[in-house]
Design an enzyme around this catalytic site. Sequence first.
Site, short mmCIF file in Angstrom:
data_model
loop_
_atom_site.label_atom_id
_atom_site.label_comp_id
_atom_site.label_asym_id
_atom_site.label_seq_id
_atom_site.Cartn_x
_atom_site.Cartn_y
_atom_site.Cartn_z
N ASN A 93 45.44 32.01 41.61
CA ASN A 93 44.95 33.39 41.64
C ASN A 93 44.43 33.62 43.05
OD1 ASN A 93 43.56 35.79 41.51
ND2 ASN A 93 42.41 35.29 39.67
N ARG A 139 42.80 35.85 44.36
CA ARG A 139 41.47 36.47 44.45
C ARG A 139 40.35 35.46 44.21
NH1 ARG A 139 41.03 41.31 40.75
NH2 ARG A 139 39.15 41.61 41.98
N CYS A 140 40.71 34.25 43.80
CA CYS A 140 39.72 33.22 43.47
C CYS A 140 39.50 32.31 44.68
CB CYS A 140 40.23 32.42 42.28
SG CYS A 140 39.29 30.92 41.93
N SER A 141 38.26 32.14 45.09
CA SER A 141 37.97 31.32 46.28
C SER A 141 38.37 29.86 46.07
CB SER A 141 36.50 31.43 46.66
OG SER A 141 35.67 30.91 45.64
N ARG A 170 42.12 29.61 46.45
CA ARG A 170 42.51 29.69 47.87
C ARG A 170 42.18 28.40 48.60
NH1 ARG A 170 39.92 34.70 47.35
NH2 ARG A 170 38.23 33.96 48.69
#
Length: 116
Positions: free
Chosen positions: A9, A11-13, A16
């Site tokens: 995802n 948007r997930c730190s 990433r």
Amino acid sequence: MTQVTIIHNPRCSKSRQTLALLEENGCDIQVVEYLKSPLVSSEIEGLLMKLNLTAREIMRTKETEYKEQGLGELNLTEEQLIRAIAKTPALLERPIVLANNKAAIGRPPENVLSIL
């Protein structure tokens, strides 16, 4: 070069960070954005086998959908929980990395290094 798949995802730190860690380690990465391309029940079952976890253990229990769907009920079967994850992909813990016929959840990101 190790071939890996990341259930990701953007948007997930943590997702990433895990992707960056895989890149730093020179992996050949296939990215699966599971919110855009949800996993089907059989794929989720395969992840569970590789992770050696239950469906409840890979669910994001703090998500609104978890509460709205009554998924905290202890009488729900494994099959019902897997179907819920397939129907509502946001319930799936992320990131999950697959490599060498194994899987690991990237929380913390360094967890995935053990399967490379």
